[in-house]
Motif scaffolding. Structure first.
Motif, PDB file in Angstrom:
ATOM      1  N   SER A 161       0.819  -1.201   0.000  1.00 30.72           N
ATOM      2  CA  SER A 161       0.000   0.000   0.000  1.00 30.72           C
ATOM      3  C   SER A 161       0.861   1.262   0.000  1.00 30.72           C
ATOM      4  O   SER A 161       0.558   2.244  -0.703  1.00 30.72           O
ATOM      5  CB  SER A 161      -0.931  -0.010   1.212  1.00 30.72           C
ATOM      6  OG  SER A 161      -1.760   1.132   1.235  1.00 30.72           O
ATOM      7  N   LEU A 162       1.935   1.255   0.765  1.00 34.71           N
ATOM      8  CA  LEU A 162       2.840   2.399   0.786  1.00 34.71           C
ATOM      9  C   LEU A 162       3.472   2.626  -0.587  1.00 34.71           C
ATOM     10  O   LEU A 162       3.570   3.757  -1.063  1.00 34.71           O
ATOM     11  CB  LEU A 162       3.940   2.189   1.839  1.00 34.71           C
ATOM     12  CG  LEU A 162       3.528   2.350   3.299  1.00 34.71           C
ATOM     13  CD1 LEU A 162       4.589   1.784   4.221  1.00 34.71           C
ATOM     14  CD2 LEU A 162       3.279   3.829   3.626  1.00 34.71           C
ATOM     15  N   LEU A 163       3.896   1.545  -1.220  1.00 28.54           N
ATOM     16  CA  LEU A 163       4.498   1.657  -2.549  1.00 28.54           C
ATOM     17  C   LEU A 163       3.494   2.252  -3.541  1.00 28.54           C
ATOM     18  O   LEU A 163       3.838   3.111  -4.358  1.00 28.54           O
ATOM     19  CB  LEU A 163       4.973   0.289  -3.025  1.00 28.54           C
ATOM     20  CG  LEU A 163       6.216  -0.273  -2.324  1.00 28.54           C
ATOM     21  CD1 LEU A 163       6.365  -1.754  -2.612  1.00 28.54           C
ATOM     22  CD2 LEU A 163       7.468   0.487  -2.753  1.00 28.54           C
ATOM     23  N   SER A 165       1.047   4.220  -2.853  1.00 27.69           N
ATOM     24  CA  SER A 165       0.851   5.635  -2.535  1.00 27.69           C
ATOM     25  C   SER A 165       1.990   6.494  -3.072  1.00 27.69           C
ATOM     26  O   SER A 165       1.841   7.713  -3.227  1.00 27.69           O
ATOM     27  CB  SER A 165       0.718   5.830  -1.020  1.00 27.69           C
ATOM     28  OG  SER A 165       1.967   5.649  -0.363  1.00 27.69           O
ATOM     29  N   LEU A 166       3.129   5.856  -3.367  1.00 29.22           N
ATOM     30  CA  LEU A 166       4.266   6.558  -3.963  1.00 29.22           C
ATOM     31  C   LEU A 166       4.235   6.500  -5.485  1.00 29.22           C
ATOM     32  O   LEU A 166       5.182   6.928  -6.153  1.00 29.22           O
ATOM     33  CB  LEU A 166       5.573   5.936  -3.456  1.00 29.22           C
ATOM     34  CG  LEU A 166       5.853   6.093  -1.961  1.00 29.22           C
ATOM     35  CD1 LEU A 166       7.027   5.218  -1.542  1.00 29.22           C
ATOM     36  CD2 LEU A 166       6.114   7.549  -1.599  1.00 29.22           C
ATOM     37  N   GLY A 167       3.157   5.936  -6.025  1.00 26.39           N
ATOM     38  CA  GLY A 167       3.010   5.876  -7.471  1.00 26.39           C
ATOM     39  C   GLY A 167       3.643   4.673  -8.132  1.00 26.39           C
ATOM     40  O   GLY A 167       3.784   4.634  -9.360  1.00 26.39           O
ATOM     41  N   LYS A 168       3.987   3.653  -7.343  1.00 26.89           N
ATOM     42  CA  LYS A 168       4.631   2.455  -7.887  1.00 26.89           C
ATOM     43  C   LYS A 168       3.588   1.420  -8.312  1.00 26.89           C
ATOM     44  O   LYS A 168       2.519   1.307  -7.707  1.00 26.89           O
ATOM     45  CB  LYS A 168       5.551   1.821  -6.834  1.00 26.89           C
ATOM     46  CG  LYS A 168       6.617   2.765  -6.278  1.00 26.89           C
ATOM     47  CD  LYS A 168       7.668   3.098  -7.299  1.00 26.89           C
ATOM     48  CE  LYS A 168       8.820   3.894  -6.672  1.00 26.89           C
ATOM     49  NZ  LYS A 168       9.843   4.239  -7.678  1.00 26.89           N
ATOM     50  N   THR A 169       3.921   0.665  -9.346  1.00 27.31           N
ATOM     51  CA  THR A 169       3.126  -0.525  -9.677  1.00 27.31           C
ATOM     52  C   THR A 169       3.731  -1.690  -8.923  1.00 27.31           C
ATOM     53  O   THR A 169       4.944  -1.880  -8.922  1.00 27.31           O
ATOM     54  CB  THR A 169       3.140  -0.796 -11.183  1.00 27.31           C
ATOM     55  OG1 THR A 169       4.495  -0.920 -11.637  1.00 27.31           O
ATOM     56  CG2 THR A 169       2.449   0.311 -11.938  1.00 27.31           C
ATOM     57  N   THR A 170       2.895  -2.474  -8.271  1.00 34.46           N
ATOM     58  CA  THR A 170       3.394  -3.429  -7.288  1.00 34.46           C
ATOM     59  C   THR A 170       2.841  -4.832  -7.490  1.00 34.46           C
ATOM     60  O   THR A 170       1.814  -5.035  -8.131  1.00 34.46           O
ATOM     61  CB  THR A 170       3.044  -2.964  -5.864  1.00 34.46           C
ATOM     62  OG1 THR A 170       1.626  -3.013  -5.710  1.00 34.46           O
ATOM     63  CG2 THR A 170       3.536  -1.559  -5.604  1.00 34.46           C
TER      64      THR A 170
END
Length: 545
Positions: A161-163, A165-170
């Motif tokens: 979720s944090l990733l 929120s940083l705009g990352k695809t996870t």
């Protein structure tokens, strides 16, 4: 010898990349030798130029171009299926001496047969090379691995979720689900084996994902399911009594976990030092390690302070080197979720994320309030109705300590049991914890597997009843089964200000009884019971996934 390279093979498997560049048996032999393994052996005439585009340990999942690794099993040897995998298009078979004799007895010809000792040790490195899952010379997802007894699942959800929120695809690889970007990856496996793990990582790389979070259990380490995987950041939550049926002792359990914190498996680490095992691990870690303290006044690189309850969740501060302070909140119940959230935050900081950027995400997206299926999952408000996976003494104690409501006269009613064919010593411990921290204890069945249900319940009841007797507790202890009836009984006893906690199975949707999987979802049963007794429930009344 083969002279015309084949194009990349297209796979229909959801747990593999769509395209795999062929690699020859000779290249695999050299890769294993470079890694220090004994050379692969083969009969005369084997074409080392034979190309491989996949790997499987399961004869039923072999695809054209696969290297089939035929292992000895408890009942049958994988080499007994040599003709079947050859018909499915296997490019070669790798087995042991017993397997070679079985292949020869089958009369199979035309498929190269290789031999080696310690086959399971080879599967991870072979899978990594065949799928090129973590190339050193090409972009790949940053990989976060979380291990420990409790909190692995929630921490990986927080990291994910944090990733985002940083705009990352996870991506996410865990016990509840496997996801690549926004696409769930269907799997019939509770725990992926090494070929599936590397296949999924290669799939995530193929799709251009930025990062992925993965649970790393002691079983995964012991059974070599994550061999050949290297984590950019490895995180440690805690170590408490569990899985002693596998490890035998806490010391062996710890040493298994510690294998993750070596240069072969991780680049850097974040270790929570709240318990003695975390402090021991921080001292023994073989990689660059950042320490985290979430309770008390322990010395650590990062520490949690100013914890304040807000609704069911908490606000807290995370203090780091110098004057670094992060202001954070999580809406999930339980102070242990503060610990999980803090670990996720420090893992991202250790990966290179700047604290100012992380604070901006915390302020704008509320990324630490994310529903984790079956982990402190709220399915009703009045009474508070919660389903949690707590299935060992420490998890049960933490969960029970966190769910009591502040209203005067409110009660905690718990429904739980113990898993069959697992560590029997924790059954009375869990019974005693429940009796001490709840007002009503309803002992029922968990997953008995092949063990007698009454025997399991007796172990839990013994601990609960002894605690009531020796501590002069007013706790009411009941035995109700089957599990659905126990959940209904708990709700029938509850008032709006009470808390009903159903613990032990979490997200699971089947109950295993003597080899038969019976449909049973604690969340569904709890919602039905709430509505049946005139309360409202959150969420749809359907089996969740």
């Amino acid at each position: 010898m083969s002279t015309t390279p084949r194009p990349p093979r297209r796979s229909a498997s959801p747990m593999r990349p769509e395209l795999v560049e062929p690699v020859t048996l000779g290249t695999l032999r050299e890769a294993l030798a470079d890694a220090g393994f004994a050379p692969l052996a083969a009969s005369d005439g084997v074409d080392w130029g034979t190309e491989v585009t996949g790997i499987s340990m399961d004869s039923r999942s072999v695809e054209p171009g696969d290297l089939y690794v035929a292992l000895g099993g408890a009942n049958r040897h994988g080499a007994e299926f040599a003709s079947q995998v050859a018909a499915a298009g296997a490019a070669a078979i790798l087995t042991d001496d017993d397997g070679v004799r079985l292949v020869e007895a089958s009369g199979l010809s035309g498929v190269p047969v290789l031999t080696a000792g310690g086959l399971r040790d080879l599967v991870g490195p072979l899978s990594a090379r065949i799928f090129n899952s973590q190339p050193a010379d090409a972009p790949r997802p940053q990989l976060f691995g979380v291990t420990g007894t409790n909190g692995k699942t929630t921490t990986t959800y927080f990291v994910n979720s944090l990733l985002k929120s940083l705009g990352k695809t996870t991506g996410l690889i865990g016990t509840i689900e496997i996801v690549a970007g926004d696409q769930p990856i269907p799997s019939a496996l509770t725990t992926p084996e090494s070929p599936q793990v590397h296949g999924i990582l290669a799939l995530m790389r193929e799709r251009g994902l930025d990062a992925a979070a993965m649970e790393v259990s002691s079983h995964a380490i012991s059974y070599r399911r994550v061999d050949g995987v290297r984590y950019d950041v490895a995180g440690f939550t805690n170590l408490t009594q569990d899985h002693l049926d596998l490890h035998g002792s806490m010391e062996d359990y710890f040493l298994t976990k510690a294998k993750l914190f070596t240069p072969q498996r991780a680049s850097r680490a974040v270790v929570c030092v709240d318990d003695e095992w975390g402090r021991l691990l921080a001292g023994k870690s073989g990689v660059e390690t950042v320490t985290l303290a979430t309770q008390g006044s322990l010395e650590a690189d990062w520490s949690v302070r100013a914890v304040e309850r807000v609704g069911l969740g908490h606000r807290f501060e995370l203090h780091g080197p110098g004057v670094q302070v992060l202001q954070a909140r999580t809406g999930l119940p339980g102070t242990f979720n503060v610990s999980n959230a803090a670990l996720a935050l420090v893992m991202l900081l250790a990966s290179g994320v700047e604290s100012a950027r992380l604070q901006h995400a915390l302020d704008t997206a509320d990324p630490l309030t994310v529903e984790v299926p079956g982990r402190m999952q709220l399915v009703g408000a009045e009474p508070a109705a919660i389903v949690d996976f707590a299935h060992n003494p420490d998890a049960l104690e933490r969960t029970l300590a966190s769910v009591r409501r502040p209203e005067e006269g409110s009660r905690v009613i718990i429904v739980f049991g113990a898993t069959g064919e697992r560590d029997q010593t924790k059954r009375p411990l869990m019974g005693a914890i429940a009796a001490r921290l709840a007002d009503v204890v309803i002992v029922t069945d968990d997953d008995p597997h092949g063990e007698d249900e009454q025997t399991i319940r007796n172990g839990v009841l013994a601990g609960a009843e002894e605690a009531v007797r020796t501590r002069a507790l007013a706790t009411q202890v009941l035995e109700v089964f089957p599990r659905g009836n126990a959940i209904d009984r708990a709700v029938a006893m509850a008032g709006p200000a009470d808390t009903v906690l159903v613990a032990g199975r979490g997200h699971e949707v089947f109950q295993e009884v003597k080899g038969v999987n019976l449909e049973l979802d604690d969340r569904v049963e709890l919602r039905r019971a709430l509505r049946r007794h005139g309360f409202s429930a959150l969420g749809a009344e359907a089996v969740e996934s």
